[in-house]
Design an enzyme around this catalytic site. Structure first.
Site, PDB file in Angstrom:
ATOM      1  N   GLY A  51       0.849  -1.191   0.000  1.00 61.99           N
ATOM      2  CA  GLY A  51       0.000   0.000   0.000  1.00 61.99           C
ATOM      3  C   GLY A  51       0.882   1.238   0.000  1.00 61.99           C
ATOM      4  CB  CYS A  94       5.241   2.125   7.725  1.00 61.28           C
ATOM      5  SG  CYS A  94       4.741   3.651   6.889  1.00 61.28           S
ATOM      6  CG  LEU A  95       6.640   1.029   1.680  1.00 62.07           C
ATOM      7  CD1 LEU A  95       6.025   1.333   0.321  1.00 62.07           C
ATOM      8  CD2 LEU A  95       7.753   0.000   1.551  1.00 62.07           C
ATOM      9  CG  HIS A 110      -0.622   1.162   7.400  1.00 63.98           C
ATOM     10  ND1 HIS A 110       0.348   0.648   8.242  1.00 63.98           N
ATOM     11  CD2 HIS A 110       0.040   1.972   6.531  1.00 63.98           C
ATOM     12  CE1 HIS A 110       1.530   1.143   7.881  1.00 63.98           C
ATOM     13  NE2 HIS A 110       1.369   1.936   6.854  1.00 63.98           N
ATOM     14  CG  HIS A 114       0.337   6.789   5.842  1.00 63.73           C
ATOM     15  ND1 HIS A 114       1.479   7.217   6.473  1.00 63.73           N
ATOM     16  CD2 HIS A 114       0.547   5.472   5.560  1.00 63.73           C
ATOM     17  CE1 HIS A 114       2.336   6.202   6.573  1.00 63.73           C
ATOM     18  NE2 HIS A 114       1.789   5.125   6.021  1.00 63.73           N
TER      19      HIS A 114
HETATM   20  O1  GNR Z   1       3.990  -2.589   2.582  1.00 60.40           O
HETATM   21  C1  GNR Z   1       3.312  -2.451   3.596  1.00 60.40           C
HETATM   22  N1  GNR Z   1       2.991  -3.544   4.336  1.00 60.40           N
HETATM   23  C2  GNR Z   1       2.067  -3.538   5.363  1.00 60.40           C
HETATM   24  C3  GNR Z   1       1.989  -4.653   6.182  1.00 60.40           C
HETATM   25  C4  GNR Z   1       1.063  -4.711   7.212  1.00 60.40           C
HETATM   26  C5  GNR Z   1       0.213  -3.640   7.409  1.00 60.40           C
HETATM   27  C6  GNR Z   1       0.282  -2.512   6.609  1.00 60.40           C
HETATM   28  C7  GNR Z   1       1.197  -2.470   5.588  1.00 60.40           C
HETATM   29  S1  GNR Z   1       1.253  -1.066   4.554  1.00 60.40           S
HETATM   30  C8  GNR Z   1       2.923  -1.098   4.044  1.00 60.40           C
HETATM   31  C9  GNR Z   1       3.187  -0.023   3.013  1.00 60.40           C
HETATM   32  C10 GNR Z   1       2.992   1.343   3.628  1.00 60.40           C
HETATM   33  O2  GNR Z   1       3.772   1.869   4.364  1.00 60.40           O
HETATM   34  N2  GNR Z   1       1.858   1.934   3.387  1.00 60.40           N
HETATM   35  O3  GNR Z   1       1.591   3.125   3.950  1.00 60.40           O
HETATM   36 NI    NI Z   2       2.710   3.172   5.805  1.00 63.50          NI
END
Ligand code: GNR
Ligand code: NI
Length: 171
Positions: A46, A94-95, A136, A140
């Site tokens: 995501g 989270c990235l 999630h 953001h």
């Molecule tokens: O890549 C992502 N993996 C993830 C794993 C468990 C719960 C949420 C996520 S979202 C994350 C990518 C991201 O930071 N999206 O904002």
């Molecule tokens: Ni994230």
């Protein structure tokens, strides 16, 4: 299409509240394509626009597994209209907080109203990983990170570590 640089903790941009999208036009389609490319490159499941520095209420998700056909989902101006009382726990990452993972408890099921990439109103009843990922990403858009849902001690440790790292990398 362009891979955009990701905004990383503790950049205050991540704490901005994103503004609604007013028009679903060619510029927005381009942003969508760039976000999908950036998410696939990372790789992640995501991505919210604010993670590439654009404070607008839109996000992309793709839960397809490696080797499977891609299933890009685009959510514009998403709103959680209802949440279940029962909860589920996922290990989240989270990235914008690379290589840090922690368990987060959230409503197991959510109903989300949104516009699709054609600007058409849609709604989805999500559970499982999609429900977690939508929450999630919508967090953001409100300047909220998954570390805001863990203990204060853990959160402060993560922020401290990323603050130190950002200082050692600054020019
Ligand atoms: O890549 C992502 N993996 C993830 C794993 C468990 C719960 C949420 C996520 S979202 C994350 C990518 C991201 O930071 N999206 O904002
Ligand atoms: Ni994230």
């Amino acid at each position: 299409m362009t891979i955009k640089p990701l905004i990383i903790l503790p950049d205050p941009v991540l704490r901005q509240v994103s503004k609604p999208i007013e028009r679903v036009d060619a510029d927005l389609q381009r942003l969508t394509d760039d976000m999908l490319e950036t998410m696939y490159d990372a790789p992640g499941i995501g991505l919210a626009a604010i993670q590439v520095g654009v404070p607008r209420r839109m996000l992309v998700i793709d839960l397809s597994k490696e080797g499977e056909e891609k299933q890009p989902l685009v959510f514009i101006n998403p709103e959680i209209v209802s949440s279940s009382d029962d909860r589920s726990v996922y290990e989240e990452g989270c990235l914008s907080i690379p290589d840090y993972y922690a368990e987060v408890e959230r409503p197991a099921q959510v109903t989300v109203k949104y516009l699709d990439r054609e600007g058409k109103e849609q709604s989805v009843v999500a559970d499982g990983l999609l429900a977690t990922c939508l929450q999630h990403e919508i967090d953001h858009l409100n300047g909220v990170l998954f570390i805001d849902h863990i203990s204060r001690l853990k959160r402060e440790m993560v922020i401290k570590k990323f603050t130190k790292a950002s200082k050692s990398k600054a020019l």
